[in-house]
Design an enzyme around this catalytic site. Structure first.
Site, PDB file in Angstrom:
ATOM      1  N   ARG A   1       0.828  -1.222   0.000  1.00 39.79           N
ATOM      2  CA  ARG A   1       0.000   0.000   0.000  1.00 39.79           C
ATOM      3  C   ARG A   1       0.854   1.261   0.000  1.00 39.79           C
ATOM      4  O   ARG A   1       0.447   2.280  -0.554  1.00 39.79           O
ATOM      5  CB  ARG A   1      -0.934  -0.004   1.208  1.00 39.79           C
ATOM      6  CG  ARG A   1      -2.067  -0.971   1.016  1.00 39.79           C
ATOM      7  CD  ARG A   1      -3.022  -0.918   2.161  1.00 39.79           C
ATOM      8  NE  ARG A   1      -4.186  -1.729   1.860  1.00 39.79           N
ATOM      9  CZ  ARG A   1      -4.970  -2.261   2.776  1.00 39.79           C
ATOM     10  NH1 ARG A   1      -4.727  -2.069   4.057  1.00 39.79           N
ATOM     11  NH2 ARG A   1      -6.006  -2.969   2.425  1.00 39.79           N
TER      12      ARG A   1
ATOM     13  N   LYS B   1     -20.502 -14.579   2.688  1.00 39.19           N
ATOM     14  CA  LYS B   1     -21.881 -14.121   2.877  1.00 39.19           C
ATOM     15  C   LYS B   1     -22.492 -13.538   1.615  1.00 39.19           C
ATOM     16  O   LYS B   1     -21.964 -12.581   1.045  1.00 39.19           O
ATOM     17  CB  LYS B   1     -21.899 -13.053   3.967  1.00 39.19           C
ATOM     18  CG  LYS B   1     -21.703 -13.610   5.358  1.00 39.19           C
ATOM     19  CD  LYS B   1     -21.496 -12.496   6.309  1.00 39.19           C
ATOM     20  CE  LYS B   1     -22.367 -12.619   7.522  1.00 39.19           C
ATOM     21  NZ  LYS B   1     -22.376 -11.371   8.277  1.00 39.19           N
TER      22      LYS B   1
ATOM     23  N   GLY C   1      -9.534  -8.618  -0.731  1.00 37.23           N
ATOM     24  CA  GLY C   1      -8.277  -9.105  -0.152  1.00 37.23           C
ATOM     25  C   GLY C   1      -7.995 -10.571  -0.441  1.00 37.23           C
ATOM     26  O   GLY C   1      -6.887 -10.934  -0.827  1.00 37.23           O
TER      27      GLY C   1
ATOM     28  N   GLY D   1     -13.664  -3.083   0.017  1.00 36.71           N
ATOM     29  CA  GLY D   1     -14.987  -2.491   0.179  1.00 36.71           C
ATOM     30  C   GLY D   1     -15.270  -1.421  -0.857  1.00 36.71           C
ATOM     31  O   GLY D   1     -16.351  -1.387  -1.457  1.00 36.71           O
TER      32      GLY D   1
HETATM   33  P1  AMP Z   1     -15.775 -12.735   2.324  1.00 36.89           P
HETATM   34  O1  AMP Z   1     -15.043 -11.892   3.310  1.00 36.89           O
HETATM   35  O2  AMP Z   1     -17.252 -12.661   2.414  1.00 36.89           O
HETATM   36  O3  AMP Z   1     -15.262 -12.568   0.908  1.00 36.89           O
HETATM   37  O4  AMP Z   1     -15.471 -14.255   2.743  1.00 36.89           O
HETATM   38  C1  AMP Z   1     -14.193 -14.805   2.775  1.00 36.89           C
HETATM   39  C2  AMP Z   1     -14.221 -16.033   3.622  1.00 36.89           C
HETATM   40  O5  AMP Z   1     -15.181 -16.952   3.121  1.00 36.89           O
HETATM   41  C3  AMP Z   1     -12.905 -16.783   3.650  1.00 36.89           C
HETATM   42  O6  AMP Z   1     -12.327 -16.638   4.903  1.00 36.89           O
HETATM   43  C4  AMP Z   1     -13.295 -18.216   3.373  1.00 36.89           C
HETATM   44  O7  AMP Z   1     -12.695 -19.143   4.238  1.00 36.89           O
HETATM   45  C5  AMP Z   1     -14.797 -18.218   3.568  1.00 36.89           C
HETATM   46  N1  AMP Z   1     -15.448 -19.289   2.792  1.00 36.89           N
HETATM   47  C6  AMP Z   1     -15.351 -19.509   1.480  1.00 36.89           C
HETATM   48  N2  AMP Z   1     -16.037 -20.609   1.129  1.00 36.89           N
HETATM   49  C7  AMP Z   1     -16.612 -21.112   2.253  1.00 36.89           C
HETATM   50  C8  AMP Z   1     -17.423 -22.229   2.534  1.00 36.89           C
HETATM   51  N3  AMP Z   1     -17.795 -23.088   1.577  1.00 36.89           N
HETATM   52  N4  AMP Z   1     -17.811 -22.427   3.820  1.00 36.89           N
HETATM   53  C9  AMP Z   1     -17.427 -21.580   4.798  1.00 36.89           C
HETATM   54  N5  AMP Z   1     -16.650 -20.482   4.580  1.00 36.89           N
HETATM   55  C10 AMP Z   1     -16.241 -20.251   3.321  1.00 36.89           C
END
Ligand code: AMP
Length: 408
Positions: free
Chosen positions: A40, A202, A359, A387
């Site tokens: 960064r 999510k 990230g 974000g």
């Molecule tokens: P996000 O911050 O919403 O992009 O989510 C990233 C996180 O989603 C990472 O830490 C992954 O370990 C988690 N992740 C990805 N696939 C799965 C899954 N099938 N079940 C649980 N967590 C997941």
């Protein structure tokens, strides 16, 4: 879009010898007083060097972490960053142990052209995150011009991004300009077919951007934990996999709208499964692969399987413009990294216009570059803001960008 209306540092004609206050994103990992990853800091160098060339007196400010006020925890001090910056620029770098106040003013008054003063963490000041108008005014009084080059914080309305910009000529730095230009060019003139690949935990975090891409993208590929909300809404059994029941209706609507707008939404056909996040469901010493309609009740899907990898690779082959955000599985665990890394590798091979944001996706891309000894092709734009990138691509206003002056 916005970048066309907004002034950048290149549009100021009388920069020579001016005092310029620059909001940068120096929110870097620091351990034992040493900067661990300076990506960064390096991203801000084009703007800093431009100001050095113009003989400006350069005042830098940034946040670092999330200090819990009123404690001023030393681990959030930017002092180690000032030390590190000395190795990256060909000029003197000074540090002020406060953001605003007598000491900062005294240090600025001693500053010579081309020299840099880094101010202490903006978030040590309670007015920062509240966008306190007084703090904004005080910051503005330190300089002749304000430059925002902190792309990763454009979605936050803080005193150092929005408040300060009200009181003096406020323009985009070269990093902000490069990022917004890349995102704008993708959104305005994408060569079709367009593919968006979304993953991560999510669906609630990403439904807005998914909805924006419906009608705009030809294909949307969904992986990661959020795929299970899509599968559940289609009636599939998902065992103990991650799910957001409160999003089932929204997801069903998205699937319906996609049909009417000719956007194909592709969900995984198979998964690698585990009993839980820490206990793999092993078969021949490898995580078992099951079809998406056969996830056992006591298992959770933790990565996309080989059939899905092949399906998503086919989509990448067909697409001419690609946006990727979010991992395909729990890629932090080597047992479940294949899906995410195979997307990164395929994108590196494909070399078509691609934006990668977030990230985890960027981390996976860098991991693949390193493991395979590859270099980043010019067609791939790696966005430095998680974000901020998502918000902008979802069509939301970025307050930090809005606050900048418009071109006449
Ligand atoms: P996000 O911050 O919403 O992009 O989510 C990233 C996180 O989603 C990472 O830490 C992954 O370990 C988690 N992740 C990805 N696939 C799965 C899954 N099938 N079940 C649980 N967590 C997941």
């Amino acid at each position: 879009m916005d970048s066309e209306r907004k002034m950048s540092i290149m549009d100021i004609n009388d920069l020579e010898n001016k005092k310029v206050l620059v909001r940068v994103d120096f929110n870097v990992p620091i351990k034992d007083g040493v900067v661990k990853d300076d990506t960064r800091i390096r991203a801000a160098l084009p703007t800093i060097n431009y100001l050095i060339q113009k003989n400006c007196k350069i005042i830098l400010m940034s946040h670092l972490g999330r200090p819990k006020l009123p404690d001023i925890e030393k681990k959030y001090s930017l002092e180690p960053v000032a030390e590190h910056l000395k190795n990256l620029v060909d000029t003197d770098v000074f540090f002020s142990p406060e953001l605003v106040g007598e000491e900062t003013r005294a240090l600025i008054s001693k500053l010579k052209p081309k020299q840099i003063l880094l101010l202490e963490n903006t978030r040590y000041n309670p007015g920062e995150t509240k966008n306190d108008p007084e703090l904004g005014k005080e910051l503005a009084s330190l300089a002749d011009y304000f430059v925002n080059d902190a792309f990763g914080t454009l979605h936050r309305a803080h005193a150092s991004t929005v408040g300060v910009a009200k009181h003096l000529t406020a323009v985009a730095g070269l990093l902000v300009k490069k990022e917004i230009d890349a995102l704008d060019s993708f959104l305005k003139n994408p060569e079709k077919p367009v593919l968006a690949i979304f993953g991560g935990a999510k669906v609630s975090d990403k439904i807005k951007i998914i909805n924006r891409f419906i009608g705009f993208a030809d294909y949307i590929a969904i992986g990661g934990g959020m795929a299970f909300t899509f599968l559940k809404s289609k009636g599939n059994p998902i065992g103990k996999s991650l799910v957001e029941d409160s999003m089932l209706n929204e997801v069903e609507n998205a699937l319906q709208t996609a049909k009417s707008k000719n956007t194909e939404i592709h969900v995984p056909k198979d998964f690698k499964i585990g009993h839980d996040l820490d206990t793999p469901f092993l078969e021949n010493n490898m995580p078992k692969v099951v079809n998406a309609d056969s996830i056992p009740n006591d298992a959770m899907g933790l990565d996309i399987g080989p059939q899905t990898i092949s399906d998503f690779n086919d989509l990448i082959d067909k697409a001419h413009s690609i946006f990727w955000n979010g991992p395909m599985g729990v890629f932090e665990n080597p047992l479940y990294k294949e899906g995410t890394l195979s997307i990164a590798e395929k994108l590196l091979q494909k070399k078509t216009k691609t934006i990668i944001g977030g990230g985890d996706s960027v981390y996976a891309l860098n991991m693949t570059l390193k493991e395979k000894g590859l270099s980043l092709p010019p067609e791939i734009h790696v966005s430095t803001g998680g974000g901020a990138t998502l918000e902008y691509m979802a069509g939301n206003v970025l307050p930090g960008l809005e606050a900048l002056d418009n071109l006449a």
